[in-house]
Scaffold this active site. Structure first.
Site, PDB file in Angstrom:
ATOM      1  N   GLN A  66       0.844  -1.196   0.000  1.00 57.50           N
ATOM      2  CA  GLN A  66       0.000   0.000   0.000  1.00 57.50           C
ATOM      3  C   GLN A  66       0.882   1.249   0.000  1.00 57.50           C
ATOM      4  OE1 GLN A  66      -3.635  -0.507   0.660  1.00 57.50           O
ATOM      5  NE2 GLN A  66      -3.694   1.521  -0.231  1.00 57.50           N
ATOM      6  N   PHE A  67       1.492   1.552  -1.146  1.00 60.07           N
ATOM      7  CA  PHE A  67       2.375   2.717  -1.220  1.00 60.07           C
ATOM      8  C   PHE A  67       1.640   4.011  -0.895  1.00 60.07           C
ATOM      9  CE2 PHE A  67       0.581   2.940  -5.442  1.00 60.07           C
ATOM     10  CZ  PHE A  67       0.566   4.291  -5.744  1.00 60.07           C
ATOM     11  N   THR A  68       0.316   4.016  -1.039  1.00 57.59           N
ATOM     12  CA  THR A  68      -0.447   5.240  -0.785  1.00 57.59           C
ATOM     13  C   THR A  68      -0.426   5.649   0.694  1.00 57.59           C
ATOM     14  OG1 THR A  68      -2.525   4.026  -0.584  1.00 57.59           O
ATOM     15  CG2 THR A  68      -1.953   4.887  -2.771  1.00 57.59           C
TER      16      THR A  68
END
Length: 150
Positions: free
Chosen positions: A79-81
Site C-alpha cells: 500500500q504505497f499510498t
C-alpha cells in the site's frame, strides 16, 4: 515503514477478477515502505504485528491474545499510498514512498518474516490494481509507524 493493522473475521484480495489471497480470522496488514527502511524496521514491525494483543480470550472482552496465540491468519497487502502527502495542492505526492523495486524487495522480506512465525500468511499482488475486501472485526484498526533513525 507504515502498517495499518485491522483485526478481521475474513479478508481477501482480488486481481483481474481472481482471488489471489484470502484469510479467515486474523489480521489484514496494509503495508507502506519508505526509502529509508531497513531490515531493522522490518523486524521490529513483524514482531509488533505478531505480538500485539488484539484478540479477546473466549468469554472475555479484554484483548489479551495475539494473532499467534489464536493461530490466526494474516493477509498482507502492499500500500504505497500510505506515504501519500496531501498537504499541498489537490493531488497526493508519493515522494515519501520507496521506489517500486526497493519496496517490493523489502515487502517480500517482511512477508517472509511473518511466515517464519508458522502462521498462514497470504498476500496481494505487489504493484497490481487490487480490490481488497475487509471484514473488520470490532472495528479494530491501528496505525503502526517505524522510521529508520536519522
Amino acid at each position: 515503514m507504515r502498517v495499518v493493522v485491522q483485526r478481521v473475521t475474513a479478508s481477501s484480495v482480488t486481481v483481474d477478477g481472481e482471488i489471489v489471497g484470502k484469510i479467515e480470522r486474523g489480521l489484514t496488514l496494509l503495508v507502506g515502505i519508505a526509502p529509508t527502511d531497513t531490515a531493522a524496521e522490518l523486524g521490529w514491525m513483524a514482531r509488533k504485528c505478531l505480538d500485539l494483543r488484539l484478540f479477546p480470550s473466549p468469554g472475555s472482552d479484554r484483548w489479551d491474545r495475539s494473532v499467534q496465540e489464536i493461530q490466526g491468519e494474516i493477509l498482507v497487502v502492499s500500500q504505497f499510498t500510505l506515504y501519500g502527502d496531501c498537504r499541498k495542492g489537490r493531488r497526493p505526492s508519493f515522494d515519501g514512498a520507496a521506489p517500486p523495486a526497493q519496496a517490493e524487495a523489502l515487502y517480500d522480506d517482511f512477508v517472509t518474516l511473518l511466515r517464519d512465525s508458522g502462521l498462514r500468511v497470504e498476500t496481494g499482488k505487489f504493484g497490481a490494481m487490487m480490490q481488497v475486501e475487509i471484514h473488520n472485526d470490532g472495528p479494530v484498526t491501528l496505525l503502526l509507524e517505524r522510521e529508520a533513525p536519522a
